[in-house]
Design an enzyme around this catalytic site. Structure first.
Site, mmCIF file in Angstrom:
data_model
loop_
_atom_site.group_PDB
_atom_site.id
_atom_site.type_symbol
_atom_site.label_atom_id
_atom_site.label_comp_id
_atom_site.label_asym_id
_atom_site.label_seq_id
_atom_site.Cartn_x
_atom_site.Cartn_y
_atom_site.Cartn_z
ATOM 1 N N GLY A 1 20.396 21.358 5.006
ATOM 2 C CA GLY A 1 21.014 20.262 4.566
ATOM 3 C C GLY A 1 22.348 20.398 4.680
ATOM 4 O O GLY A 1 22.901 21.414 3.962
ATOM 5 N N GLY B 1 24.741 18.453 3.368
ATOM 6 C CA GLY B 1 25.637 17.325 2.510
ATOM 7 C C GLY B 1 26.229 18.617 1.864
ATOM 8 O O GLY B 1 27.156 19.387 2.456
ATOM 9 N N PHE B 2 27.234 17.785 0.504
ATOM 10 C CA PHE B 2 27.821 18.618 0.206
ATOM 11 C C PHE B 2 28.117 20.148 -0.011
ATOM 12 O O PHE B 2 28.307 21.206 -0.175
ATOM 13 C CB PHE B 2 28.693 17.804 -1.271
ATOM 14 C CG PHE B 2 29.529 16.685 -0.665
ATOM 15 C CD1 PHE B 2 30.576 16.129 -0.092
ATOM 16 C CD2 PHE B 2 29.022 15.890 -1.883
ATOM 17 C CE1 PHE B 2 31.476 15.406 -0.308
ATOM 18 C CE2 PHE B 2 29.627 13.812 -1.793
ATOM 19 C CZ PHE B 2 30.583 14.396 -0.930
ATOM 20 N N GLY B 3 26.288 20.347 -0.957
ATOM 21 C CA GLY B 3 26.315 21.331 -0.777
ATOM 22 C C GLY B 3 25.684 22.537 0.029
ATOM 23 O O GLY B 3 26.476 23.230 0.276
ATOM 24 N N VAL C 1 13.141 19.519 8.452
ATOM 25 C CA VAL C 1 12.860 20.445 8.196
ATOM 26 C C VAL C 1 11.325 20.258 7.082
ATOM 27 O O VAL C 1 11.333 18.716 6.842
ATOM 28 C CB VAL C 1 13.355 21.322 7.062
ATOM 29 C CG1 VAL C 1 12.413 22.255 6.370
ATOM 30 C CG2 VAL C 1 14.161 21.663 7.867
ATOM 31 N N GLU D 1 29.278 0.241 -9.178
ATOM 32 C CA GLU D 1 30.438 0.290 -7.928
ATOM 33 C C GLU D 1 29.970 -1.008 -6.997
ATOM 34 O O GLU D 1 30.438 -2.209 -6.687
ATOM 35 C CB GLU D 1 30.224 1.219 -7.127
ATOM 36 C CG GLU D 1 31.132 2.140 -7.619
ATOM 37 C CD GLU D 1 31.333 3.404 -7.650
ATOM 38 O OE1 GLU D 1 31.951 4.432 -7.582
ATOM 39 O OE2 GLU D 1 30.707 3.985 -6.694
HETATM 40 C C1 LIG Z 1 26.155 5.735 -3.437
HETATM 41 C C2 LIG Z 1 26.177 6.937 -4.176
HETATM 42 C C3 LIG Z 1 27.633 6.907 -4.998
HETATM 43 C C4 LIG Z 1 28.076 8.358 -5.382
HETATM 44 N N1 LIG Z 1 29.053 8.299 -6.000
HETATM 45 C C5 LIG Z 1 29.098 9.664 -6.488
HETATM 46 C C6 LIG Z 1 30.696 10.023 -7.244
HETATM 47 O O1 LIG Z 1 31.296 9.267 -7.414
HETATM 48 N N2 LIG Z 1 31.185 11.506 -7.452
HETATM 49 C C7 LIG Z 1 30.312 12.061 -7.688
HETATM 50 O O2 LIG Z 1 30.709 13.782 -7.715
HETATM 51 N N3 LIG Z 1 29.245 12.095 -6.924
HETATM 52 C C8 LIG Z 1 29.011 11.107 -6.583
HETATM 53 N N4 LIG Z 1 27.533 11.223 -5.808
HETATM 54 C C9 LIG Z 1 26.479 11.997 -6.194
HETATM 55 C C10 LIG Z 1 27.058 12.668 -4.871
HETATM 56 O O3 LIG Z 1 26.834 11.655 -3.306
HETATM 57 C C11 LIG Z 1 25.949 13.615 -4.706
HETATM 58 O O4 LIG Z 1 25.673 14.619 -6.164
HETATM 59 C C12 LIG Z 1 26.078 14.783 -3.060
HETATM 60 O O5 LIG Z 1 26.211 13.853 -1.910
HETATM 61 C C13 LIG Z 1 24.733 15.507 -3.510
HETATM 62 O O6 LIG Z 1 24.734 16.524 -1.977
HETATM 63 P P1 LIG Z 1 23.858 18.005 -1.640
HETATM 64 O O7 LIG Z 1 25.029 18.354 -0.883
HETATM 65 O O8 LIG Z 1 22.934 17.790 -2.803
HETATM 66 O O9 LIG Z 1 22.790 16.470 -0.929
HETATM 67 P P2 LIG Z 1 23.188 15.571 0.273
HETATM 68 O O10 LIG Z 1 24.530 15.110 0.122
HETATM 69 O O11 LIG Z 1 22.352 13.669 -0.057
HETATM 70 O O12 LIG Z 1 22.792 16.105 1.243
HETATM 71 C C14 LIG Z 1 21.145 16.118 1.967
HETATM 72 C C15 LIG Z 1 21.265 16.933 3.457
HETATM 73 O O13 LIG Z 1 19.800 17.428 3.176
HETATM 74 C C16 LIG Z 1 20.017 16.435 4.791
HETATM 75 N N5 LIG Z 1 18.059 16.724 4.679
HETATM 76 C C17 LIG Z 1 17.144 16.268 3.773
HETATM 77 N N6 LIG Z 1 16.315 16.327 3.726
HETATM 78 C C18 LIG Z 1 16.223 17.205 5.312
HETATM 79 C C19 LIG Z 1 14.972 17.702 5.549
HETATM 80 N N7 LIG Z 1 14.058 17.556 5.265
HETATM 81 N N8 LIG Z 1 15.392 18.654 7.051
HETATM 82 C C20 LIG Z 1 16.379 18.533 7.014
HETATM 83 N N9 LIG Z 1 17.554 17.844 6.019
HETATM 84 C C21 LIG Z 1 16.891 17.285 5.277
HETATM 85 C C22 LIG Z 1 19.781 15.082 5.015
HETATM 86 O O14 LIG Z 1 20.183 14.518 5.407
HETATM 87 C C23 LIG Z 1 21.574 15.352 3.586
HETATM 88 O O15 LIG Z 1 22.424 15.560 4.796
HETATM 89 C C24 LIG Z 1 26.873 9.423 -5.351
HETATM 90 C C25 LIG Z 1 25.835 9.778 -4.545
HETATM 91 C C26 LIG Z 1 25.050 8.212 -4.270
HETATM 92 C C27 LIG Z 1 24.599 7.969 -3.456
#
Ligand SMILES: Cc1cc2nc3c(=O)[nH]c(=O)nc-3n(C[C@H](O)[C@H](O)[C@H](O)COP(=O)(O)OP(=O)(O)OC[C@H]3O[C@@H](n4cnc5c(N)ncnc54)[C@H](O)[C@@H]3O)c2cc1C
Length: 300
Positions: A40, A42-44, A108, A199
């Site tokens: 993943g 994403g931010f994390g 994955v 939003e």
């Molecule tokens: C529309 C919207 C608005 C938001 N607004 C805000 C805000 O204003 N402020 C705020 O703090 N938060 C906001 N959030 C929440 C914030 O975006 C999430 O908390 C954050 O993106 C989570 O980060 P993450 O790394 O946990 O997951 P994600 O950013 O979802 O990243 C997960 C990654 O894992 C990958 N992945 C998933 N499953 C698999 C797999 N099986 N195999 C390979 N890759 C995989 C995905 O492709 C993705 O790139 C918002 C969310 C959304 C949807």
């Protein structure tokens, strides 16, 4: 930067899926260097990768998409204010200067905890340390059949599909002569008044009352009915009540109809039923529940 594809669609997957012959390269990392696999980007996941930039480890970031996505601005893509490329960047470009990190495009499917391998359809990847950062998915509270009528807003693919649906609704309304059908085309229902629902409702209000206002001849976009539905007693429940009140006032000024204490009972191709009342709407967007991705289950 060009629009980046999202591999959630089958076609995109077919174009972008990684070759199967990567296993030997993965095995060739020196044994002394512990291998950290991060699933993943994403931010994390990206934060974890960057935090390891000076550590004596080999980092492999695996993602099913080739891009990192700034999800908080997805609603602006869904309403045509921003293009997909403005809220995404390729994972490779983000990590290009980090010498101890490599990127692997793959989905994955599981983890073999005993063998310490990440499973990806017909290939697998060894790890010494594993970080699962796969984010969240939409939860339809047990009504998965609603997904076909009320898409969520979590990816570029979903955002552009919603944008198309919104803009087409105005176009079709312009041509529609039946007043009831026209009203259904101009009715937009957001299910869930958390940040995303609020939003989106505001952004559709802006589209109807500002952006599109002078562009049509047979409809007045300001007649669009935007309904924000919430099962709980107020919008933005996790936020301070004063902030929620401000948002409530701003939405009302954009003529957004806010229906609190109104759990959705059904969603179909004709619209929604809330507390026994049917609202005919050709566009319904799911901005309610989220659930953790399946990654947690991979470990047991
Ligand atoms: C529309 C919207 C608005 C938001 N607004 C805000 C805000 O204003 N402020 C705020 O703090 N938060 C906001 N959030 C929440 C914030 O975006 C999430 O908390 C954050 O993106 C989570 O980060 P993450 O790394 O946990 O997951 P994600 O950013 O979802 O990243 C997960 C990654 O894992 C990958 N992945 C998933 N499953 C698999 C797999 N099986 N195999 C390979 N890759 C995989 C995905 O492709 C993705 O790139 C918002 C969310 C959304 C949807």
């Amino acid at each position: 930067m060009k629009d980046v594809p999202d591999t959630e669609t089958k076609n995109a997957n077919e174009q972008l899926v990684a070759p199967q012959s990567i296993e030997p390269a993965r095995e060739s990392v020196p044994a002394a260097m512990p291998r950290v696999v991060i699933v993943g980007a994403g931010f994390g996941g990206l934060h974890a990768a960057r935090a390891l930039r000076n550590a004596p480890v080999q980092v492999t970031v695996v993602d099913r998409n080739n891009h990192h996505l700034f999800q908080p601005l997805l609603y602006q893509v869904a309403t045509g204010v921003l293009s997909p490329a403005e809220i995404s960047a390729t994972i490779r470009s983000v990590l290009s200067k980090q010498k101890n990190a490599e990127v692997l495009l793959a989905e994955v499917t599981g983890v073999d905890v005993e063998a310490q391998r990440v499973l990806m359809h017909d290939e697998s990847l060894p790890y010494d340390y594993l970080i699962l950062a796969t984010g969240a998915k939409d939860s339809y509270f047990g009504h998965n059949d609603w997904a076909a009528f009320a898409p969520g807003l979590k990816s570029i693919v979903q955002a552009t599909a919603i944008r198309r649906r919104l803009l087409l609704a105005f176009e079709m309304a312009e041509k529609e002569t039946d007043p009831q059908k026209r009203q259904a085309l101009l009715t937009f229902v957001l299910v869930g008044a958390g940040p995303t629902g609020v939003e989106m409702a505001g952004a559709i209000g802006g589209l109807a009352h500002k952006t599109l206002v002078a562009d049509f001849r047979h409809i007045d976009p300001r007649e669009a009915r935007i309904v924000l539905v919430e099962a709980l007693p107020r919008i933005l429940m996790p936020f301070d009540e004063r902030l929620a009140h401000k948002a409530h006032t701003a939405l009302t000024q954009l003529r957004v109809e806010i229906r609190t204490n109104s759990p959705v009972e059904a969603i179909d191709s004709e619209g929604v039923i809330i507390v026994g009342e049917r609202i005919a709407a050709r566009t319904v967007i799911w901005t309610a529940g989220v659930a953790a991705s399946l990654a947690g289950q991979w470990l047991y």
